[in-house]
Design a protein around this motif. Structure first.
Motif, short mmCIF file in Angstrom:
data_model
loop_
_atom_site.label_atom_id
_atom_site.label_comp_id
_atom_site.label_asym_id
_atom_site.label_seq_id
_atom_site.Cartn_x
_atom_site.Cartn_y
_atom_site.Cartn_z
N ASN A 88 0.86 -1.17 0.00
CA ASN A 88 0.00 0.00 0.00
C ASN A 88 0.90 1.23 0.00
O ASN A 88 1.84 1.32 0.80
CB ASN A 88 -0.89 -0.02 1.24
N GLY A 96 1.04 5.55 -0.17
CA GLY A 96 0.33 6.83 -0.10
C GLY A 96 1.24 7.97 -0.46
O GLY A 96 2.40 8.02 -0.03
N ASN A 138 -1.10 13.49 0.03
CA ASN A 138 -2.40 12.93 0.40
C ASN A 138 -3.40 12.82 -0.76
O ASN A 138 -4.58 12.57 -0.53
CB ASN A 138 -3.06 13.76 1.52
N ARG A 193 -3.56 7.09 -3.45
CA ARG A 193 -3.31 5.84 -2.77
C ARG A 193 -3.19 4.77 -3.84
O ARG A 193 -4.11 4.54 -4.63
CB ARG A 193 -4.46 5.49 -1.81
N ILE A 201 -7.16 11.66 0.33
CA ILE A 201 -7.55 10.26 0.49
C ILE A 201 -7.85 9.99 1.97
O ILE A 201 -7.05 10.29 2.85
CB ILE A 201 -6.43 9.31 0.03
N SER A 202 -9.01 9.39 2.22
CA SER A 202 -9.36 9.01 3.59
C SER A 202 -10.61 8.14 3.52
O SER A 202 -10.91 7.56 2.49
CB SER A 202 -9.58 10.25 4.46
N ARG A 259 -3.62 4.88 4.07
CA ARG A 259 -2.61 5.56 3.27
C ARG A 259 -1.27 5.13 3.83
O ARG A 259 -0.95 5.39 4.98
CB ARG A 259 -2.75 7.08 3.37
N SER A 260 -0.49 4.45 3.02
CA SER A 260 0.81 3.96 3.42
C SER A 260 0.74 3.15 4.70
O SER A 260 -0.03 2.20 4.82
CB SER A 260 1.81 5.11 3.53
#
Length: 788
Positions: free
Chosen positions: A345, A347, A351, A354, A378-379, A385-386
């Motif tokens: 993953n 990120g 931000n 992703r 991103i959320s 994220r990462s």
């Protein structure tokens, strides 16, 4: 005659106040919360599915403790003893495929437990601390980490071997180039002392002979990290590759918060966070090929869109923007069950992106499987994220991965076939998915969703490849479920709007009835008829339907005034059908309503629970739609609930304090007074992780910061303002209100006051502080909204 007419409205107000009484008071509701009773949290199960553990405080201890309740005698709740707690602790545990065995750590010992017989054996006692024990795919070997390396215990041979050879020291210098270079002193010494010279020559001859004899032997491979400590060491399930993280901490300047009431009698500086716009921590992911004795690192250079510029650059036409590879943060590698494949993953540091990528373990090359781009940030539930986590893993078939994405605007669960790239949505609709996990047999999903209503949470079961979801819970409100290991029972921490949490148990069947196991409310708490606030929606200026909680007074006691409450945290939901984390504010709203106030509690733009567009509605303008939603809420109260537009106040803490300031500065004709508690006054002084999501950074996007920070609008203050702040607040620093106070002084404003709390951090602890603060808030509203 004129004097009599002027006296009549004041007389009416006095009569209304005399009639509007409450059995509640600020002093009463702001006591130590223990007066309300004890309420369970964090339910979990024993391995045999016969005992439920939960946090509780039945014995009136200074803090909650771990309690247990056995299914054989459900009425008997007892505290878990320290000895029992220690004997049941399992640090860094892992199970084999059928969960018949568990490996765990115990005081520098590697332990193996037979789940059928509930017996443990010590495999090895290690001289150093251990970490991350894992069964390899063959289940005969168990990997663990210690002192920056990975070791493998073989159950058959009962032996341990070192799998990696990592040194945190510097790589030794290559001396071959310097063998014939002696310094001046050595040359002089050898020239003068012939015996010493002869001995050196003989030693060199012996070394050359040994080197020639052993030249066929391979030199031991060592990977040197040059002083950096590797973290997150793990071994692939097939034992062929190890992976690790190298962290390069940012060198940002941290702030200091003075503590004026330290026990020492001296002013002590508390170390606090850095401010927005600083360099983030960098993370590198290394792959250690155990067969080829080589180490290589992941690179984000070939990720699609890695050089994309954000949309906001168009607002800065005079600035030259360079398209360059953006900084990213990698998660640890996630291996398939057989160890042959891995995903990661990733990120972007800004931000906006992703990526989920497949990793070629032989080369470290990345192949993007899914990219989620958001021009805001991103959320969303389950979207990591990462290294921030999130829903990500493998199905047992070694080719399907699962994850969550806001691709449709709501966070849903997806499968993706890494062999074909085909992606399938397992859930869909205008609701969100929370905490999905696989059943023990890997044939089903268990998940929580808001499908019934944004203000409810229910637990479901669904086939692993998708299909109809079976709703397992039925109680209206929040059902926080812990599934028993045998998957036969649900332990539910359940609450409703006006009913604090209690523990329930239910069979894992559709339509099964939940049985209540705890009754924690005190008699004193139950004596008051706590309101069930009405959940309403009103229309915002842009046509959006804004959810809110409405507290309506008895018409005979209504004073025509209203108070709008603004919840904190920004991304948080408070309009729902379960017991609020803002329980003090909830009780205060009951008091206000008793006194004749109408209270509105809004899930404004930016709040959680309503999908991507609602979450990002404040992007680049905090104090934009989140403020206009408050103004539109007042219009709704005036039009539909008989509120006097001249008698409206608002209050809130943290983000709610920020909105209160923006409201009094930018909508002074709507709000006559407000209480801003622990409020942000200038977003350039808040932290990076939260602020950069929404406003980017002040260096790159100053427009967003200037239009979002109350300190730039202080001249707009017309109404009455109370600011309250803890002096040892290491989250929103006391400096925020100090700077704003100076701004007021320079502007000549005199319609504000400040209450300071020397011993309080961001979240108040002392009942005396809560009481003082809310007495001031109530006094503010009574004096400004009820009196002429």
């Amino acid at each position: 005659m004129k004097q009599k007419l002027l006296f009549l409205p004041l007389l009416c107000i006095i009569l209304i106040q005399a009639q509007a009484q409450s059995t509640l008071s600020v002093e009463y509701i702001m006591r130590d919360p223990a007066w309300m009773g004890t309420f369970p949290s964090n339910a979990s199960w024993s391995d045999d599915s016969q005992t439920i553990y939960f946090r509780y405080n039945q014995d009136k201890d200074p803090a909650d403790s771990l309690y247990k309740l056995g299914l054989a005698e459900k009425s008997k709740i007892s505290k878990v003893t320290w000895k029992e707690l220690k004997s049941n602790e399992r640090d860094d545990q892992d199970f084999n495929a059928d969960r018949s065995l568990r490996v765990y750590l115990w005081d520098k010992k590697l332990m193996l437990e037979d789940m059928g017989t509930n017996t443990s054996e010590m495999l090895i006692e290690w001289p150093e601390n251990l970490g991350n024990p894992k069964f390899l795919a063959n289940e005969q070997e168990i990997a663990f980490s210690s002192k920056s390396n990975i070791y493998i215990w073989n159950r058959a041979t009962k032996s341990v071997r070192q799998a990696t050879n990592i040194s945190t020291g510097p790589k030794p210098k290559d001396k071959s180039k310097d063998e014939d270079k002696e310094d001046w002193l050595e040359s002089e010494n050898l020239e003068l002392l012939s015996v010493v010279n002869e001995r050196k020559e003989k030693a060199k001859m012996r070394k050359d002979y040994r080197d020639a004899f052993n030249e066929s032997e391979d030199e031991e491979f060592v990977y040197y990290t040059d002083g950096k400590s590797p973290g997150n060491l793990q071994l692939s399930p097939d034992g062929k590759f190890a992976t690790f993280s190298i962290y390069s901490p940012s060198q940002n300047k941290n702030t200091k918060v003075p503590d004026y009431v330290d026990a020492s009698g001296y002013t002590v500086d508390l170390n606090a966070r850095s401010k927005v716009g600083n360099e983030p921590t960098k993370v590198e992911i290394g792959i250690y090929d155990l067969h080829r004795d080589s180490v290589y690192f992941l690179s984000a250079a070939d990720l699609p869109g890695i050089t994309d510029l954000p949309d906001y650059v168009k607002d800065y036409p005079d600035k030259t923007w360079e398209e360059k590879e953006r900084d990213v943060m990698f998660s640890s590698l996630n291996f398939s069950p057989d160890g042959k494949n891995a995903i990661v993953n990733i990120g972007s540091a800004d931000n906006k992106d992703r990526w989920i990528a497949a990793v070629d373990l032989q080369t470290g090359k990345l192949t993007t499987l899914d990219r989620q781009r958001d021009e805001a940030w991103i959320s969303g539930p389950g979207i990591g994220r990462s290294f921030y986590g999130g829903t990500l893993g493998w199905l047992p078939d070694n080719k399907h991965i699962y994850f969550q994405s806001e691709e449709t605007g709501y966070s849903h669960l997806y499968l993706l076939d890494i062999t074909t790239g085909k992606k399938k949505a397992l859930t869909s609709g205008k609701y969100e998915v929370f905490s999905p996990f696989l059943s023990k047999d890997k044939k089903s999903w268990y998940l929580t969703t808001s499908e019934v209503d944004p203000g409810e949470r229910h637990f479901y079961k669904m086939p692993v490849m998708g299909g109809k979801m079976e709703k397992l819970t039925s109680m209206t409100g929040n059902n926080d479920v812990s599934l028993s290991p045998d998957e036969k029972k649900l332990a539910i921490i359940y609450s409703y709007s006006n009913v604090p949490a209690e523990l329930y148990i239910q069979d894992n069947k559709v339509g099964a009835k939940a049985e209540k196991l705890t009754s924690g409310q005190s008699e004193e708490f139950k004596a008051y008829n706590w309101r069930d606030p009405q959940l309403v929606k009103f229309t915002a200026e842009d046509g959006a339907q804004v959810p809110a909680r409405l507290y309506k007074p008895d018409p005979a006691k209504s004073n025509g005034a209203a108070v709008v409450f603004v919840h904190g945290a920004g991304y948080l939901q408070n309009v729902h059908k379960w017991w609020s984390s803002y329980f003090r504010e909830y009780m205060f709203h009951n008091l206000l309503t008793d006194l004749g106030y109408t209270v509105l509690d809004i899930d404004y733009r930016g709040s959680a629970g309503y999908g991507r567009d609602w979450r990002t509605g404040i992007y680049r303008h905090m104090g934009g739609k989140d403020l206009s939603d408050q103004v539109d809420g007042v219009k709704y109260l005036v039009a539909s609930h008989g509120v006097d537009p001249e008698r409206v106040g608002l209050y809130g803490g943290s983000y709610g304090g920020f909105i209160t300031l923006m409201a009094l500065f930018n909508a002074p004709d709507t709000f006559k007074s407000g209480a801003a508690l622990r409020s942000v006054t200038d977003w350039a002084h808040y932290n990076h992780g939260y602020t950069a999501n929404i406003l980017n950074t002040p260096e790159e996007d100053p427009i967003a910061f200037r239009r979002s920070s109350p300190i730039y609008f202080a001249e707009g203050l017309k109404g009455n303002l109370l600011m309250a702040h803890g002096m040892v607040d290491v989250n929103v620093h006391f400096q925020d209100v100090v700077r704003l106070s100076q701004r007021f002084i320079e502007l000549g404003k005199d319609n504000w006051e400040m209450a300071i709390y020397p011993v309080e951090d961001h979240g108040f602890v002392e009942p005396s502080s809560w009481t003082d603060e809310y007495k001031r808030i109530l006094k503010l509203f009574n004096n400004t909204l009820l009196e002429e």
